[in-house]
Scaffold this active site. Structure first.
Site, PDB file in Angstrom:
ATOM      1  N   ASP A   1     -19.841   2.968  32.964  1.00 31.39           N
ATOM      2  CA  ASP A   1     -21.516   2.081  33.012  1.00 31.39           C
ATOM      3  C   ASP A   1     -21.385   1.752  31.596  1.00 31.39           C
ATOM      4  O   ASP A   1     -22.165   2.756  31.141  1.00 31.39           O
ATOM      5  CB  ASP A   1     -21.822   2.123  33.801  1.00 31.39           C
ATOM      6  CG  ASP A   1     -23.155   1.263  34.684  1.00 31.39           C
ATOM      7  OD1 ASP A   1     -22.722   0.615  33.879  1.00 31.39           O
ATOM      8  OD2 ASP A   1     -23.668   1.528  35.289  1.00 31.39           O
TER       9      ASP A   1
ATOM     10  N   ASP B   1     -26.776   4.581  27.910  1.00 33.02           N
ATOM     11  CA  ASP B   1     -27.547   5.088  28.992  1.00 33.02           C
ATOM     12  C   ASP B   1     -27.486   6.565  30.030  1.00 33.02           C
ATOM     13  O   ASP B   1     -25.881   6.475  30.844  1.00 33.02           O
ATOM     14  CB  ASP B   1     -27.705   4.147  30.370  1.00 33.02           C
ATOM     15  CG  ASP B   1     -28.477   4.531  31.170  1.00 33.02           C
ATOM     16  OD1 ASP B   1     -29.527   5.018  31.399  1.00 33.02           O
ATOM     17  OD2 ASP B   1     -28.270   3.298  32.593  1.00 33.02           O
TER      18      ASP B   1
END
Length: 328
Positions: free
Chosen positions: A220, A203
């Site tokens: 993340d 992502d």
């Protein structure tokens, strides 16, 4: 889940956040600061030694313990290799995943800095270099438990979620099914072989890249997966003209190839990955509607105009799959 049924995150009050973190032996003299995250609940906290942490409370029922621990193990491998990525804290027994009152959570080191500017060649080069270093580690072994990018399975799951939503008219439902039926064979034509799958961050948008000047870290890894390498690169290519796009691509690949050779044939998968992201994003919004944060943040999803626009966007992707831009 009905509107009157509380969502699990409703009980995650600031006091419970503090108590959960302090159960690990840290003391927080101040209040947690909620960061911009919808899938999980993420907070910036500072302990009494003035160390800054990011506390991530995982969405109940989304990932298994094994999947979360693979995320953490990947981060540990990257840290051992000297690759800048937010590291997860472990207690005296080596545990990185903790649980209090049914909430699983982890602490990550705070990564300072700002998002890169994708119109700056030096930033693109630095990001390509960073992702190349991540992929060099990622290629060493596969994930055993994380998501695998499988086009038919992912599209089928998204289709089911969208068609279960209450907002589409009869006309929109028929159009959605028709467009997905047309998209799927086009996506399958440019699908990647199993040999192209590797561990990736999954992502790589601007919010997950932080740094200063041309020194960045990737944070993340909640969506880390088995996917082709281009999954972590294509969102860096934002230009609107062929000349600017080629400049961005050149800088990213030049940086990437400091660590690994990039297979240019993967560029043919960009529009397939873009289409997949569009399909999955809308399915994600519908699947999370029972979380009160979603109707507040995305009220337009319940409006007819949103679905007409989504259908137009998917139709445009059908044309893009037929003729990928700027790859000739």
């Amino acid at each position: 889940m009905s509107a009157k049924t509380p969502h699990p995150f409703d009980t995650l009050t600031p006091q419970r956040v503090v108590e959960s973190i302090e159960s690990l032996g840290l003391w927080l003299p101040g209040e947690p600061f909620a960061l911009n995250s919808y899938e999980n609940r993420v907070y910036s906290v500072t302990d009494d030694d003035r160390r800054r942490w990011v506390a991530k409370f995982y969405r109940p029922g989304r990932w298994s313990d094994a999947q979360i621990l693979e995320e953490h193990a990947f981060l540990a491998e990257l840290g051992s290799a000297g690759v800048p990525a937010g590291q997860v804290w472990s207690d005296s027994q080596g545990r990185t995943l903790h649980e209090v009152d049914g909430f699983r959570f982890s602490l990550f080191t705070h990564v300072p800095g700002q998002a890169p500017e994708l119109d700056k060649p030096e930033h693109l080069f630095a990001l390509g270099s960073l992702i190349g270093r991540i992929h060099a580690v990622g290629r060493e072994r596969p994930f055993a438990h994380r998501l695998v990018f499988d086009i038919p399975a992912m599209v089928a799951e998204s289709r089911e979620r969208v068609l279960a939503a209450p907002w589409l008219s009869t006309r929109q439902r028929a159009a959605y099914e028709r467009i997905l039926d047309a998209l799927l064979p086009l996506m399958a034509q440019s699908a990647w072989p199993a040999s192209a799958l590797q561990r990736v961050q999954g992502d790589c948008h601007l919010g997950n890249m932080l740094g200063r000047d041309d020194d960045f870290a990737l944070v993340d890894f909640d969506d880390c997966a088995m996917a082709p390498a281009i999954q972590d690169l294509w969102m860096l290519l934002t230009a609107q003209t062929p000349e600017e796009w080629q400049m961005q691509l050149s800088e990213v690949i030049e940086g990437y190839e400091e660590s690994l050779e990039f297979d240019r044939r993967e560029l043919e998968w960009i529009e397939t990955l873009r289409t997949l992201r569009l399909i999955r994003h809308t399915a994600w919004l519908t699947a999370r509607w029972d979380d009160p944060a979603f109707p507040r943040a995305f009220p337009y999803v319940a409006e007819s105009g949103y679905w007409d626009q989504h259908l137009r966007t998917l139709e445009q992707q059908r044309l893009a799959l037929d003729s990928p831009r700027w790859l000739a």
